[in-house]
Design an enzyme around this catalytic site. Sequence first.
Site, PDB file in Angstrom:
ATOM      1  N   GLY B  72       0.879  -1.233   0.063  1.00 53.47           N
ATOM      2  CA  GLY B  72       0.194   0.000   0.062  1.00 53.47           C
ATOM      3  C   GLY B  72       0.630   1.208   0.057  1.00 53.47           C
ATOM      4  O   GLY B  72       2.125   1.184   0.501  1.00 53.47           O
ATOM      5  N   GLY B 121       0.656  -5.108   0.754  1.00 54.41           N
ATOM      6  CA  GLY B 121      -0.467  -4.841   0.183  1.00 54.41           C
ATOM      7  C   GLY B 121      -0.524  -5.672  -1.304  1.00 54.41           C
ATOM      8  O   GLY B 121      -1.577  -6.148  -1.910  1.00 54.41           O
ATOM      9  N   GLU B 144       5.633  -5.723   7.756  1.00 50.90           N
ATOM     10  CA  GLU B 144       4.990  -4.811   8.682  1.00 50.90           C
ATOM     11  C   GLU B 144       5.395  -4.525  10.021  1.00 50.90           C
ATOM     12  O   GLU B 144       5.414  -3.565  10.456  1.00 50.90           O
ATOM     13  CB  GLU B 144       3.448  -5.090   8.480  1.00 50.90           C
ATOM     14  CG  GLU B 144       2.806  -4.908   7.323  1.00 50.90           C
ATOM     15  CD  GLU B 144       2.760  -6.091   6.250  1.00 50.90           C
ATOM     16  OE1 GLU B 144       3.601  -6.854   6.592  1.00 50.90           O
ATOM     17  OE2 GLU B 144       2.094  -5.976   5.203  1.00 50.90           O
TER      18      GLU B 144
END
Lengths: 676, 384
Positions: B72, B121, B144
């Site tokens: 993302g 993502g 992450e």
Amino acid sequence: MDRAFQRTKILTNHLLQSSPSSPAQIPSLSSNACLDYSPPELSEGYAFDIKEMRQLLDGHHVADRDWLFGMMMQSKLFNPRVRGGKVFVSPDYNQSMEQQREMTWKRIVYLLERGVFKGWLTEKGEEAEMRKFAYFEALGLFDHSIAIKLGVHFFLWGGAIQFFGTKHHHDKWLRDTENYLIKGCFAMTELGHGSNVRGIETVTTYDSNTGEFVINTPCESAQKYWIGGAANHATHTIVFSQLNINGTNQGVHAFIAQIRDAVGNVCPNIRIADCGHKIGLNGVDNGRIWFDNVRVPRENLLNSVADVSADGKYLSSIKDPDQRFAAFLAPLTAGRVNIAVSAVYQSKVGLAIAIRYALTRRAFSVKPNEPEVLLLDYPSHQRRLVPLLAKTYAMSFAANYLKMLYVKRTPQSNKTIHVVSSSFKAVFTWNNMQILQECREACGGQGLKTENRVGHLKGEHDVQSTFEGDNNILMQQVSKALFAEYVAAQKKNKAFKGLGLEHMNKPCPVIPSQLTSATLRCSQFQMDALCLRERDLLKCFVLDVSQHQAKGESKEHAFIMSYQLAEDLSRAFSDRAIFQKFVEAEATLAAGSLKDVLGMLRSLYALICIEDVAFLRYGYLSVDNAAAVRREITKVCSELRPHALALVSSFGIPDAFLSPVAFNWIDANSWSSVQH
Amino acid sequence: MASSVSSQQDHQVLVEANSSARILSLNRPKQLNALSFQMISRLLELFLAYEEDPNVKLVILKGKGRAFCAGGDVAALVRDIRGDDWRAGAKFFLKEFTLNYLMAAYSKPQVSILNGIVMGGGAGASVHGRFRVATENSVFAMPETALGLFPDVGASYFLSRLPGFFGEYVGLTGSRLDGAEMLACGLATHFVPSAKLAMLEAALCIVDSSDPVIISSIIDQYCEQPSLKEQSVYKRLDVIDRCFSQKTVEEIISALERELVHKMDVWISTTIQTLKKASPTSLKISLRSIREGRLQGVGQCLVREYRMVCHVMRGEVSKDFFEGCRAILLDKDKNPKWEPSKLELVTDSRVDRYFSKMNTEEWEDLKLPTRSKHKLPLYAIAKL
């Protein structure tokens, strides 16, 4: 005509699609299949938060349970298989008895290496005990054998050392038991004596010359029987035996004896035979043991209640042998607690499977050319399964109470624990067998497949009504305990206190002559009805026993003769006690969707209890009122129908621990799955 | 050719619509095809339209340049939220997770060509689809926890279903996997050398079928069986299972440290270092998320992750995400100051808060798009 045409069309489709010589075409068979599987999740909504409900049902250590579920699912040892695109774990029950035992043992080693049993015997306190319960429940959802194998080692052997032994026993055995450096079993039952432990025939004498006890099996009926772990794996056992000191029998005592050496050879003067193949639990190596004057050191007597001095004198702080025996066995209630709770979880498995199936399987159209009706949309099918759902919810709350009662035990609460655990163990295990049978039938032929679990679980759990106390005997003990409470209250002219009998101090409740729907749904009415039955049956039972006694019969004989009232009374006590826990659980919730649905379940549970024939037999309900109860039950069932999926999803049983018939049973049985 | 007209309007996703297959190319090569809000919205729109269009049999997703998709567009997101509007962030994830769910429960097969970087993502936009083609250029990671976030986009569903406890390892350490490893663990369904991709695409464009068996057999024709490199983590599954099956992050780290007692091992000590550098809060919520995800359907996973990510964006329990983005993406000093700074300070009740509903007005749980009106393939049904 229409029907015939439709059938022909379907058949033609089949024939055109499935030419077996071209495999590329076979998958398209599924896209044109006559029936579609539609996951119930897509059509059924959740009117309440199922996570919250699960927290309420499991009660404690939810994340720990999930960790353990994951631990099992991620290992090949737990026999993961793909059916209908999903993974299921369950033992391969098609393996031989010896293979199943071997696999059960390998699974235990795997869990041991990953620290699952850390603290099971060496950690104390409520938190540790409740965590142990949670793990035990999760393991029992995989397989009964692994639970029993662990239960024997930790709760029976380990528990006996903890409760019957003293410090030097604890220091010597507990850590090694927790790490499986030794493997324990528990030899109480004999061929000739089961429930009547005080009648066992194994005899132990003391040899003061060598400072040893000599344990002996004097006759065939004294052979130890059904000893879990004895046939293959156990290295040590607790032996229950009469203790004979200088010709005086001091009653039943427990000793530690080694039965195998570290490499698994049977010790001298020990004979072991296999109990053989069973209707279930074949992953547990039940065996029979004979002791041929086996000598064990004096310190192997578990001496929390009584001891023998080096020169052979019998010493006990409790003089009365009856009390001594009771004090001795009291701590063994952990087993009954475990069995009661485990029965509830098995019912959850059965219901989750049967209800999920009933939400995807159709049968018969009401009108020609209409789609067939979903099983759970038949009121009759609802009437079969939804009350069992209510029963299982009731049992869940009662089981949580029982666990807390056990964990918070004090010497004063021993009697309550004994009565409540006896009652709940018997009722839950009986209910479980009834629930599993109904669920099996509700799954039709699919219920007969071992891989679908629900039918097989019956064989696996049938033993629950027998071990750790025969259900009928336990229920008799409940009635006898209530009898004693009643007599004591009368004699001392004191109010009832404890066992939930306080309602006996109040005026007798009155059932309205005409029961309306609103009354039937009112928890006060429900409680009144259940209390009325218990109160009256207790009075009747006491009266009946005293009438026998008035004829000069002994109290024991009078109990035997009043067995019908005793049975009805113990059932009345159990139903009321369970209901009370349901009401208490409901009361903890704030108003909202969760409380609303629990209210319906609570009403349904109460109504099926009140539907019991005893209410008519003893005249607590008029025939008209009994009919009103029955009508109301069908109404509540249909009101709960939209919540059925949410209610079984709230059990929190991972999909992998259910079975193929609970999910895409068409795909699970497709031709392409055969080819794999 | 309505779709090719609209593709000119929105050049971040290119559309080729010359056959019964639709080829979608993520087109932000400078940003390694990081998913912007527009891209996600566009993909969602296209996927929904293709489901209704009987002429579309198959969707191919790929990336322009050296990445499939690096995740993302977090940098843009953090800029928005720094303007004190966590709801803008929530809106981004709402759209993204909806797309993830649609892909997981899609009625037509999706083939993702993972010829380059696949992270965060990017994994969410591919792994949920039916076919994932890895190449010698593939680099997969869920990084992450180093950013103060947690593996989202439905990762708690797909990581938890990798063999043994490999998913915990990949999710907690952010370890990079190559194409061979992706295939071995199941993140990829096929391995095709990049030189053959053009031919594969051409073949997929003429298949004119949605049957997964047929499509699979087409891809098989270009497939190779890559071998795991000597030092592959996938050869360490036994250690990974022993350590990453532990109940808590603390116990995972001490299990790894115990392994070192017997024998010095660079890979293990690097793994420990990586874990110690990551956000303690991230590690704990990630582990819990994967463990819960293992027992949930993909929809439930995304609903739960949406709750979690809203808590992260709002920053009430911890602001590690902003600190991580500052240190890694903006200031690039690579020295984030996590708060709480130690694992033992991240209590269970702190972790619990990430899994609870947001107690704020106008916030709602993620509503999954309805799937009951489409006939779903078996592999999609099994994920629900």
